[in-house]
Design a protein around this motif. Structure first.
Motif, PDB file in Angstrom:
ATOM      1  N   PHE A  24      -6.415   0.265   0.130  1.00 42.82           N
ATOM      2  CA  PHE A  24      -5.171   0.398   0.863  1.00 42.82           C
ATOM      3  C   PHE A  24      -5.398   1.110   2.194  1.00 42.82           C
ATOM      4  CE2 PHE A  24      -0.905   2.356   1.462  1.00 42.82           C
ATOM      5  CZ  PHE A  24      -0.191   1.172   1.588  1.00 42.82           C
ATOM      6  N   MET A  25      -6.222   2.152   2.185  1.00 43.19           N
ATOM      7  CA  MET A  25      -6.526   2.875   3.419  1.00 43.19           C
ATOM      8  C   MET A  25      -7.293   1.990   4.399  1.00 43.19           C
ATOM      9  SD  MET A  25      -7.467   6.634   1.876  1.00 43.19           S
ATOM     10  CE  MET A  25      -8.351   7.112   3.310  1.00 43.19           C
ATOM     11  N   VAL A  26      -8.222   1.180   3.908  1.00 46.74           N
ATOM     12  CA  VAL A  26      -8.974   0.276   4.782  1.00 46.74           C
ATOM     13  C   VAL A  26      -8.047  -0.780   5.372  1.00 46.74           C
ATOM     14  CG1 VAL A  26     -10.744  -1.530   4.765  1.00 46.74           C
ATOM     15  CG2 VAL A  26     -11.192   0.664   3.675  1.00 46.74           C
ATOM     16  N   LEU A  27      -7.151  -1.333   4.561  1.00 44.64           N
ATOM     17  CA  LEU A  27      -6.214  -2.335   5.072  1.00 44.64           C
ATOM     18  C   LEU A  27      -5.263  -1.752   6.112  1.00 44.64           C
ATOM     19  CD1 LEU A  27      -5.340  -4.325   1.842  1.00 44.64           C
ATOM     20  CD2 LEU A  27      -6.708  -5.084   3.781  1.00 44.64           C
ATOM     21  N   ILE A  28      -4.794  -0.553   5.883  1.00 42.14           N
ATOM     22  CA  ILE A  28      -3.934   0.095   6.875  1.00 42.14           C
ATOM     23  C   ILE A  28      -4.704   0.326   8.164  1.00 42.14           C
ATOM     24  CG2 ILE A  28      -2.785   2.273   7.436  1.00 42.14           C
ATOM     25  CD1 ILE A  28      -1.763   2.359   4.605  1.00 42.14           C
ATOM     26  N   ARG A  29      -5.930   0.759   8.035  1.00 39.36           N
ATOM     27  CA  ARG A  29      -6.762   1.024   9.211  1.00 39.36           C
ATOM     28  C   ARG A  29      -7.023  -0.265  10.008  1.00 39.36           C
ATOM     29  NH1 ARG A  29      -8.837   5.297  12.199  1.00 39.36           N
ATOM     30  NH2 ARG A  29     -10.709   4.576  13.180  1.00 39.36           N
TER      31      ARG A  29
END
Length: 86
Positions: free
Chosen positions: A77-82
């Motif tokens: 989720f953090m990678v996708l947001i980034r």
């Protein structure tokens, strides 16, 4: 009290040590003190989440499975947001 090692326990301890390192060895500009605030928030969230998983799941194998899935989900989720927002 029975001490059980879980993935979120490990993550919480790593966050606590890195937060202490940033506070003990500050730099000249003061950015390290600012960096310890997000680490504290992540530590608090991982600690509370670990307590919730411990309360909901009595079996240690199930706790490991669900906490690892939770950590992988949060990382993705953090990678996708980034990638898509920033």
């Amino acid at each position: 009290m029975k001490l059980r090692l879980t993935p979120l326990n490990i993550v919480s301890s790593i966050l606590l040590v890195s937060m202490a390192y940033l506070l003990i060895y500050p730099d000249q500009s003061g950015w390290r003190e600012l960096g310890s605030l997000p680490l504290f928030l992540m530590f608090a969230l991982s600690f509370i989440t670990d307590l919730v998983f411990r309360r909901l799941l009595p079996d240690i194998k199930r706790i490991w499975f669900f906490e690892l899935v939770f950590l992988i989900f949060v990382a993705l989720f953090m990678v996708l947001i980034r990638m898509f927002i920033f």
